[in-house]
Enzyme design. Structure first.
Site, mmCIF file in Angstrom:
data_model
loop_
_atom_site.group_PDB
_atom_site.id
_atom_site.type_symbol
_atom_site.label_atom_id
_atom_site.label_comp_id
_atom_site.label_asym_id
_atom_site.label_seq_id
_atom_site.Cartn_x
_atom_site.Cartn_y
_atom_site.Cartn_z
ATOM 1 N N ASN A 9 0.602 -0.939 0.138
ATOM 2 C CA ASN A 9 0.207 -0.207 0.104
ATOM 3 C C ASN A 9 0.863 1.397 0.655
ATOM 4 O OD1 ASN A 9 -1.804 2.140 0.432
ATOM 5 N ND2 ASN A 9 -2.420 1.408 2.164
ATOM 6 N N ARG A 83 -2.291 -2.080 -2.504
ATOM 7 C CA ARG A 83 -4.189 -1.416 -2.368
ATOM 8 C C ARG A 83 -3.874 -0.575 -3.411
ATOM 9 N NH1 ARG A 83 -4.694 3.235 1.381
ATOM 10 N NH2 ARG A 83 -6.882 3.261 1.136
ATOM 11 N N HIS A 171 -12.656 2.809 1.037
ATOM 12 C CA HIS A 171 -12.737 1.945 1.921
ATOM 13 C C HIS A 171 -13.804 0.719 2.238
ATOM 14 C CE1 HIS A 171 -11.983 5.269 4.568
ATOM 15 N NE2 HIS A 171 -11.205 5.154 4.922
ATOM 16 N N ARG A 231 -9.949 15.592 7.786
ATOM 17 C CA ARG A 231 -10.909 15.974 7.707
ATOM 18 C C ARG A 231 -12.599 16.401 6.944
ATOM 19 N NH1 ARG A 231 -10.199 10.502 3.554
ATOM 20 N NH2 ARG A 231 -8.061 9.887 4.906
ATOM 21 N N GLU A 376 -7.109 -5.878 6.330
ATOM 22 C CA GLU A 376 -7.803 -5.417 4.463
ATOM 23 C C GLU A 376 -6.844 -5.782 3.620
ATOM 24 O OE1 GLU A 376 -7.664 -0.587 6.252
ATOM 25 O OE2 GLU A 376 -8.718 -0.850 4.108
#
Ligand code: AMP
Length: 407
Positions: A9, A83, A171, A231, A376
């Protein structure tokens, strides 16, 4: 270690990696961070759980990957799974070919921070391991099952048809894994209606019907939706023109403020984007921290209630991510804003659940509530294996067809 997949990733200044075998306990993983600087280093866990810390001053992505791959090559990974945050309209994981790489590049305007970093990683692993099959697993792919009424914005149609302006959602790997694992534990594998709350530095919610995403809180970019570490999540879109007219800010400054200086960090008056710090500060009477936590939980509950519209019925809710897995306090506060749909949190089970473990935390009288630690990397490895197996099968079928034709 038996068959294993190396999961990569690549972020803009960091690379997460994991060597995933069939047994989760055997996992080797780590993070190369501060890439490009004198402080570049790799921190992680080696085989057998031994901690690893390695200084790699001034290493760039390629050098860091080379170091990681050198350390792992004797485990003979069978494939590499990358990813990739934005796959545009790609609906599933794909073997990396020049065409797929071009499509990832074409989706860059939709994920300008993420996709270029993934491409650097892909480029480096392709050069270092040309013989290994490599697969891209997209955060957006799981949400490609959303119906049109969930993914359209109410803006002029040409923005969708000509410029791909729509809701994509992110996600996806986590929502897919958690809903699959959770519904399995609940005894209704991939059946029924479930809500998921992935709560970490980035956070999003999702509604899943019979194993498919039907709506999610993130949109065109990972900025839309609930409150996150830095965020903002949803704001009035007119905030842009208001700030431009009154403060003279341009779109880049506003975008940076909404992505990097808002969320928990902004609400807490720059105290922290880390939920643990905010909970501690709130306990000591810090009002900004308390407000940040309240807004986070209220907006999360509101998002889950809104997403329930995508489901014919609600069988339950899964919490995951660093906050969702570890904070009984945040789960309880969120559920206090959600006394609807018959949800009944068991305070005792919620408080007694060991951190980072799977478990059911409702009283047994309404929709189920579970904590499911996300995986993940495991999901990316599984999808990578699936794609590679399919390719091998197809190649075998083509070869036997060719053999028959020749005979
Ligand atoms: P992630 O991005 O999934 O790694 O999650 C990171 C977030 O999880 C940070 O905001 C952490 O403060 C939060 N977190 C981790 N452990 C706890 C905990 N025990 N209580 C509250 N928040 C936590």
């Amino acid at each position: 270690m038996s068959t294993s997949v190396l999961v990569i990733n690549c972020g803009s200044s960091s690379i997460k990696y994991a060597l995933v075998s069939e047994r989760r306990e055997d996992r080797i993983f780590g993070l190369a961070e501060n890439l490009g600087s004198a402080e570049a280093r790799i921190k992680g866990v080696s085989a057998g759980g031994a901690p690893l810390e390695l200084s790699i001053p001034h290493a760039d992505h390629e050098k860091a990957l080379e170091t990681i791959l050198e350390r792992l090559s004797h485990y003979n990974p069978q494939a590499i799974g990358h990813r990739v945050v934005h796959g545009g309209t790609l609906t599933k994981a794909e073997l990396l070919t020049p065409e797929i790489i071009e499509r990832i590049r074409a989706a860059t305007p939709l994920a300008p921070l993420h996709n270029p970093a993934h491409l650097v990683g892909i480029d480096a692993t392709m050069r270092l391991f040309p013989e290994l099959p490599q697969v891209a697993v997209f955060d957006t792919a799981f949400h490609q099952t959303m119906p049109a009424h969930a993914y359209h914005y109410a803006v002029p149609k040409f923005l969708y048809t000509e410029y791909n302006v729509r809701r994509y959602g992110f996600h996806g790997t986590s929502h897919a894994y958690v809903s699959e694992r959770g519904s399995e534990l609940a005894g209704s594998f991939k059946q029924g209606g479930w809500l998921t709350a992935h709560l970490g530095n980035g956070s999003s919610t999702c509604a899943i019907w019979n194993g498919q995403s039907v709506d999610t809180s993130m949109g065109l970019t990972p900025l839309e939706g609930i409150v996150m570490g830095t965020r903002s999540g949803d704001v009035d879109p007119s905030l842009h023109s208001y700030l431009a007219a009154n403060l003279g800010w341009d779109v880049y400054k506003i975008d940076k403020m909404l992505n990097k200086e808002s969320g928990l960090l902004g609400l807490s008056n720059n105290l922290s984007n880390d939920m643990r710090t905010l909970i501690e500060a709130s306990e000591q009477g810090n009002e900004d921290a308390t407000l940040a936590i309240e807004v986070f939980c209220y907006r999360l509950a509101k998002s889950l209630a809104a997403l329930s519209c995508g489901l014919p019925r609600i069988d339950g809710l899964f919490f995951t991510g660093g906050i969702g897995e570890n904070s009984a306090y945040i789960r309880e506060k969120t559920m206090s804003y959600l006394p609807h749909f018959g949800f009944n949190l068991s305070k005792e089970q919620n408080n007694n659940l060991k951190r980072g473990t799977e478990g059911r935390i409702d009283t047994g009288t309404g929709p189920q509530i579970w904590v499911i630690p996300t995986d993940e990397e495991g999901r990316i490895a599984k999808e990578t294996e699936h794609v590679v197996d399919n390719e091998v099968n197809q190649a075998t079928v083509k070869k036997s067809e060719a053999d028959v034709a020749v005979a």
